[in-house]
Design a protein around this motif. Structure first.
Motif, short mmCIF file in Angstrom:
data_model
loop_
_atom_site.label_atom_id
_atom_site.label_comp_id
_atom_site.label_asym_id
_atom_site.label_seq_id
_atom_site.Cartn_x
_atom_site.Cartn_y
_atom_site.Cartn_z
N CYS A 126 91.33 97.99 43.64
CA CYS A 126 91.58 96.88 42.84
C CYS A 126 92.78 97.03 41.63
O CYS A 126 92.89 98.19 41.25
CB CYS A 126 90.51 96.26 42.42
N LEU A 170 85.81 105.51 42.12
CA LEU A 170 84.88 104.66 41.33
C LEU A 170 84.22 105.23 40.21
O LEU A 170 83.89 104.60 39.36
CB LEU A 170 83.85 103.83 42.35
N CYS A 198 91.15 99.36 39.23
CA CYS A 198 90.98 100.85 39.32
C CYS A 198 92.10 101.62 39.88
O CYS A 198 92.46 102.78 39.86
CB CYS A 198 89.77 100.91 40.58
N PRO A 225 81.82 97.52 47.66
CA PRO A 225 81.96 96.75 48.64
C PRO A 225 81.14 97.41 50.10
O PRO A 225 80.46 96.54 50.81
CB PRO A 225 83.39 96.47 49.06
N GLU A 226 81.56 98.89 50.04
CA GLU A 226 80.89 99.40 51.28
C GLU A 226 79.37 99.38 51.22
O GLU A 226 78.66 99.56 52.45
CB GLU A 226 81.27 100.84 51.05
N CYS A 259 88.76 102.70 44.63
CA CYS A 259 88.87 101.31 44.83
C CYS A 259 90.33 101.14 44.39
O CYS A 259 90.88 101.66 43.65
CB CYS A 259 87.92 100.91 43.65
N HIS A 285 86.27 95.11 37.28
CA HIS A 285 86.44 95.63 38.77
C HIS A 285 85.67 94.75 39.35
O HIS A 285 85.95 94.25 40.66
CB HIS A 285 85.89 97.08 38.38
N ASN A 286 84.22 94.35 39.07
CA ASN A 286 83.58 93.66 39.97
C ASN A 286 83.95 92.11 40.19
O ASN A 286 83.87 91.67 41.17
CB ASN A 286 81.90 93.18 38.91
N LYS A 292 87.10 91.25 40.39
CA LYS A 292 88.19 91.33 41.44
C LYS A 292 87.84 91.52 42.72
O LYS A 292 88.34 91.22 43.70
CB LYS A 292 89.26 92.43 40.90
N VAL A 293 87.01 92.82 42.96
CA VAL A 293 86.38 92.99 44.05
C VAL A 293 85.63 91.93 44.88
O VAL A 293 85.74 91.62 46.00
CB VAL A 293 85.63 94.14 44.05
N ARG A 352 87.87 89.20 45.97
CA ARG A 352 88.69 89.49 47.35
C ARG A 352 87.77 89.50 48.66
O ARG A 352 88.05 88.67 49.60
CB ARG A 352 88.87 91.12 47.32
N LEU A 353 86.40 89.69 48.47
CA LEU A 353 85.37 89.03 49.38
C LEU A 353 85.16 87.82 49.48
O LEU A 353 85.27 87.06 50.67
CB LEU A 353 83.84 89.77 49.03
#
Length: 285
Positions: free
Chosen positions: A231, A239, A234, A213-214, A229, A253-254, A256-257, A260-261
């Motif tokens: 999530c 990471l 993780c 995300p960063e 991370c 992971h991808n 879930k992140v 969130r976005l």
């Protein structure tokens, strides 16, 4: 079954057994990819999945891709409807630079099927220099569309659905697209130019990349840094642990992140501003 505001997960048919787990979030859904994509749609429907489902035949990609003037298949449309797809996607060919004939051929054929979505796989010039022509032509025909944009220079998002996208899918949603789809692996996040020349940063096939995300980007797992991370995949670990993980764990992971976005986007009072502030924060991080 509404596609409105959905961030879909684009997978291949070989992902059929893992796909539902990746698209189990509210506001998600699936796009199966390939010649047997409608069979994958049928399978997950029979297993009880009630979220949005699309099937992208992807005739526009690869060294054997067809031109957009190719005849669209009525059987492909019928197979998707029978399988339980939310809406049928046309099996379009590629629309090259200034190929107005191909653009019109796809749209002209697509209007014969009520509810069908015309897939428009376009050379990057169409979303840069020729975007007024592209938007006007789509508006004139009035049929729903989904863009696939070939790799090229960055472009300002359009308010049109995207297939086979990376983080640009969030940008499209922020600018008014009804829905968009992010691929689970590199080959499903890009439309590579053909003939393909290997260049830095392009990783075909099953190479695993994790969304950071960063950086607002997918990073090859071998290059992940010290960041952590939180999530549920993780659990606060660095990471870089994903370098040793199976592909399904990286993809989980991808998903879930990104979910969130996506939720943050949906809550934003001014989505375009939210997107550009997010981009600016990434560039200055």
């Amino acid at each position: 079954m509404d596609l409105r505001d959905r961030l879909l997960v684009q997978v291949s048919t070989r992902d059929v057994y893992d796909a539902v787990a990746l698209a189990g979030h509210p506001g998600s859904g699936l796009v199966f990819t390939g010649q047997a994509a409608h069979d994958a749609v049928r399978m997950v429907r029979r297993n009880g999945y009630d979220g949005p489902l699309l099937a992208d035949r992807r005739r526009y990609a690869g060294s054997a891709r067809v031109r957009g003037t190719a005849r669209l298949s009525a059987d492909w449309i019928a197979d998707q409807v029978e399988a339980g797809a939310t809406a049928p996607l046309t099996d379009s060919g590629y629309i090259g630079k200034r190929d107005h004939e191909a653009l019109h051929a796809i749209l002209e054929q697509a209007i014969q099927w009520e509810g069908a979505i015309a897939v428009l796989p376009v050379h990057p010039r169409w979303v840069a220099e020729d975007r007024p022509v592209l938007v006007r032509t789509i508006t004139d025909y009035g049929t729903p569309v989904a863009l696939v944009v070939e790799d090229g220079p960055p472009y300002r998002p359009l308010p049109l659905p995207l297939l086979s996208a990376g983080v640009a899918a969030l940008g499209a949603l922020a600018h008014g697209a009804e829905w968009a789809a992010i691929g689970v692996r590199e080959v499903l996040r890009h439309l590579y130019p053909e003939p393909h020349e290997v260049r830095g940063g392009w990783r075909r096939g099953g190479a695993r990349s994790a969304f950071v995300p960063e950086r607002l980007d997918f990073v090859p797992v071998e290059r992940l840094g010290e960041g952590t991370c939180g999530c549920s995949t993780c659990h606060g670990r660095p990471l870089r642990h994903l370098a040793r993980a199976e592909e399904i764990e990286v993809n989980s992971h991808n998903a879930k992140v990104l979910h969130r976005l996506h939720n943050r986007l949906l809550r934003a009072t001014h989505r375009e501003r939210w997107w550009w502030e997010l981009r600016d924060a990434t560039l200055t991080a």
